[in-house]
Scaffold this active site. Structure first.
Site, PDB file in Angstrom:
ATOM      1  CE  LYS A  53      -0.051  11.947  15.433  1.00  0.00           C
ATOM      2  NZ  LYS A  53       0.379  11.077  15.191  1.00  0.00           N
ATOM      3  CD  GLN A  97       4.477   9.447  15.040  1.00  0.00           C
ATOM      4  OE1 GLN A  97       2.945   9.779  16.066  1.00  0.00           O
ATOM      5  NE2 GLN A  97       4.327   9.788  13.540  1.00  0.00           N
ATOM      6  CG  ASP A 120      -2.527   6.026  14.119  1.00  0.00           C
ATOM      7  OD1 ASP A 120      -2.566   6.442  13.763  1.00  0.00           O
ATOM      8  OD2 ASP A 120      -1.181   5.678  14.925  1.00  0.00           O
TER       9      ASP A 120
HETATM   10  N1  GUN Z   1       3.099   8.531  10.918  1.00  0.00           N
HETATM   11  C1  GUN Z   1       2.778   9.207  10.197  1.00  0.00           C
HETATM   12  N2  GUN Z   1       1.455   9.534  10.153  1.00  0.00           N
HETATM   13  C2  GUN Z   1       1.534   8.404  11.520  1.00  0.00           C
HETATM   14  C3  GUN Z   1      -0.230   8.222  11.065  1.00  0.00           C
HETATM   15  O1  GUN Z   1      -1.026   8.985  11.050  1.00  0.00           O
HETATM   16  N3  GUN Z   1      -0.332   7.454  12.964  1.00  0.00           N
HETATM   17  C4  GUN Z   1       0.839   6.790  13.026  1.00  0.00           C
HETATM   18  N4  GUN Z   1       0.886   6.042  14.829  1.00  0.00           N
HETATM   19  N5  GUN Z   1       2.118   7.487  12.626  1.00  0.00           N
HETATM   20  C5  GUN Z   1       2.366   7.970  11.641  1.00  0.00           C
END
Ligand code: GUN
Length: 295
Positions: A53, A97, A120
């Protein structure tokens, strides 16, 4: 064969160019979109997602900042980081995350994020707005799936879409978005999960299957009809001594087993994954645009 593959990398590259063009006018105003990342603990999969990311942010011109906390971090320490990002005008989007080492903290931490920086789309305010079809940050994986289907010439309107998996992050938001009467939705939706009695009965009726169960081989060749379009959201590590890392990534679908029957299918890796990241960039740019509107 190749023309059956829905190339998430190529679609992402196209969308990332669109985002770069939107970042330019922001930069002309002295604003660089900013993403604040929080990673708690040492989970290797989470580490690698976060790195991907951050790399993508750099590639399009988004500033990203990472704070790492140890696995044993307290709720207060985590919330302090979130509050810091909430108050920082250089940060337009916040990414905590998931999963957190202590998953019981997750809902409190998500609720502490400023909904206007919740790129998110996990905050209850944004989840509620999404269900009502109001403008909001859409969750990245469901939004990525919908953009992928739309942009690859597989509109969902009027189609019977079977979603397999009911997670808060993918299955349930996606099923809801698909039902909305707008340009990304208007589908007929079946949501299957571990309580579904006869999964194959449902998947065989699908025009489009989205597999988001988190388990390899959840969808196999005998479970699909000719011409079906399959989006595989699964990312599962399976042991493979022939690979340098000792594992390989597979989706939730038996790719080789369904390939002959499908009209189109996303690969793993290189399918939904890059689109998820692109939609995070999309939300961060949109947040920066909203924050600078009128300036
Ligand atoms: N863990 C798995 N997918 C995601 C996501 O799209 N965002 C976040 N913050 N954690 C995740």
């Amino acid at each position: 064969m190749v023309d059956k593959i829905l190339d998430g990398k190529a679609l992402s590259a196209e969308m990332r160019e669109e985002l770069k063009a939107r970042i330019e006018p922001l930069q002309a105003k002295g604003v660089t979109p900013g993403l604040g990342v929080l990673l708690v603990g040492e989970d290797p999969a989470s580490r690698s997602y976060v790195t991907a990311k951050e790399k993508a942010c750099e590639q399009v011109g988004i500033h990203s900042q990472e704070i790492r906390l140890p696995e044993v971090a307290s709720r207060e320490e985590i919330l302090e980081v979130v509050h810091g990002y909430n108050q920082d005008p250089r940060i337009h989007g916040i990414l905590v995350q998931l999963p957190l080492p202590d998953t019981r903290m997750e809902q409190d931490v998500i609720a502490a994020i400023d909904p206007d920086k919740d790129v998110d789309g996990f905050h209850p305010v944004n989840v509620g707005r999404m269900l009502l079809g109001l403008p909001c940050f859409l969750p990245c994986t469901p939004h990525g799936v919908l953009q992928m289907l739309k942009r690859s010439g597989h509109p969902v309107a009027g189609q019977h879409v079977v979603v397999v998996g009911r997670s808060n992050i993918v299955g349930r938001p996606l099923a809801n978005l698909l039902t909305l009467k707008n340009e990304l939705g208007n589908a007929t939706v079946t949501l299957c999960h571990t309580g579904t009695r006869d999964l194959a009965f449902h998947t065989r009726q699908a025009d489009i299957i989205v597999a988001a169960a988190g388990r390899p081989n959840t969808v196999t060749g005998d479970m699909v009809k000719e011409g079906v379009v399959i989006v595989d959201v699964g990312v599962n590590r399976v042991e493979d001594a022939s690979r340098p890392r000792g594992y390989r990534l597979v989706g939730d679908v038996d790719f080789d087993g369904v390939l002959e029957k499908v009209g189109a299918i996303t690969p793993v890796p290189g399918g939904v994954g890059p689109m998820t990241i692109t939609m995070l960039l999309y939300n961060t740019v949109w947040s920066a645009e909203c924050a600078t509107r009128g300036t």
